[in-house]
Scaffold this motif. Sequence first.
Motif, short mmCIF file in Angstrom:
data_model
loop_
_atom_site.label_atom_id
_atom_site.label_comp_id
_atom_site.label_asym_id
_atom_site.label_seq_id
_atom_site.Cartn_x
_atom_site.Cartn_y
_atom_site.Cartn_z
N TYR A 127 -5.36 6.14 -10.75
CA TYR A 127 -4.02 5.82 -10.24
C TYR A 127 -3.86 4.31 -10.04
O TYR A 127 -4.85 3.60 -9.86
N GLU A 128 -2.62 3.91 -10.09
CA GLU A 128 -2.25 2.50 -9.88
C GLU A 128 -1.62 2.41 -8.50
O GLU A 128 -0.85 3.30 -8.12
N GLY A 129 -1.93 1.36 -7.75
CA GLY A 129 -1.43 1.24 -6.37
C GLY A 129 -2.22 2.15 -5.46
O GLY A 129 -3.41 2.38 -5.70
N GLY A 130 -1.56 2.65 -4.40
CA GLY A 130 -2.23 3.60 -3.52
C GLY A 130 -3.35 3.01 -2.69
O GLY A 130 -4.25 3.72 -2.26
N GLU A 131 -3.28 1.69 -2.43
CA GLU A 131 -4.28 1.08 -1.55
C GLU A 131 -3.97 1.41 -0.10
O GLU A 131 -2.81 1.43 0.31
N LEU A 132 -5.01 1.66 0.67
CA LEU A 132 -4.85 1.76 2.12
C LEU A 132 -5.06 0.35 2.68
O LEU A 132 -6.10 -0.26 2.45
N ILE A 133 -4.04 -0.16 3.38
CA ILE A 133 -4.15 -1.49 3.98
C ILE A 133 -4.19 -1.33 5.49
O ILE A 133 -3.28 -0.73 6.07
N VAL A 134 -5.24 -1.82 6.11
CA VAL A 134 -5.41 -1.71 7.56
C VAL A 134 -5.38 -3.12 8.16
O VAL A 134 -6.09 -4.01 7.69
N GLN A 135 -4.54 -3.28 9.17
CA GLN A 135 -4.46 -4.58 9.85
C GLN A 135 -5.64 -4.74 10.79
O GLN A 135 -5.78 -3.97 11.75
N GLY A 136 -6.50 -5.71 10.53
CA GLY A 136 -7.58 -6.02 11.46
C GLY A 136 -7.09 -7.01 12.50
O GLY A 136 -5.90 -7.31 12.58
N GLU A 137 -8.01 -7.55 13.31
CA GLU A 137 -7.60 -8.48 14.35
C GLU A 137 -7.01 -9.75 13.77
O GLU A 137 -6.09 -10.34 14.33
N ILE A 138 -7.54 -10.17 12.62
CA ILE A 138 -7.08 -11.43 12.02
C ILE A 138 -6.42 -11.20 10.68
O ILE A 138 -5.36 -11.75 10.40
N GLU A 139 -7.04 -10.38 9.84
CA GLU A 139 -6.50 -10.22 8.48
C GLU A 139 -6.30 -8.75 8.14
O GLU A 139 -6.75 -7.86 8.87
N ARG A 140 -5.63 -8.56 7.02
CA ARG A 140 -5.44 -7.20 6.52
C ARG A 140 -6.59 -6.85 5.58
O ARG A 140 -7.01 -7.66 4.78
N HIS A 141 -7.06 -5.61 5.70
CA HIS A 141 -8.15 -5.15 4.84
C HIS A 141 -7.58 -4.13 3.84
O HIS A 141 -6.84 -3.23 4.24
N HIS A 142 -7.96 -4.29 2.57
CA HIS A 142 -7.45 -3.41 1.51
C HIS A 142 -8.55 -2.47 1.06
O HIS A 142 -9.66 -2.91 0.78
#
Length: 226
Positions: A127-142
Amino acid sequence: MIQIISDVLSPEEVKRFRELLGQAQWQDGRATAGHVAIRAKANEQLSQDDPLAQQLSEFLLDRLGQISHFVAAALPLKVLPPRFNRYTGGGNYGDHIDNAIFTVPASGTRIRGDLSSTLFLSDPDDYEGGELIVQGEIERHHFKLPAGQMILYPSGSFHQVTPVTRGTRLGAFFWTQSLVREHSRRALLFELDNTIQGLAQNDPGQPAVGRLTGLYHNLLREWCDT
Ligand code: NI
């Protein structure tokens, strides 16, 4: 603390899950979103009454109890039976924070969501896209993990699933109430646990292993709620 838990399912088990989920009765995921999240959610889920969903959910619950990395990092008190979702044709889930309280359908037991988990069931190339992005304390994690791997993150974090523009993204997700509510304390215990395991591997008989294990349990006694 965000953790990637690998080898939750073997490649053969993932294949079997995908075959079964391919024949499942998918429903609009907005049926189970909170009143704010509903505006952001465009995916499909299996009903919690679905016998197939229950069967796979029980299998996963059983498996999670055997995965030492999950047990050590989450210190689970109660785990909500995993649910299943599917994103396809632009499906996505906009930025949101999960609800705080969930009810186990069978028992009516309430669970406080301390930790959220997503188990990836589709191969990233499918699949294309469909990343889970989680906001950490400073940056976003993909995250776009190989099938059979799982992400564990604090439920109070903003997170989203980006639109799936090609193919299908299958996953399982669930919430855990931890014995140790505070993330910082749980992270300290996890670090101590890992340190003890490392020492014990080199020299299991050394007195420090016993003393640190005692310290671990005394800290857990101070901090846990059962
Ligand atoms: Ni969520």
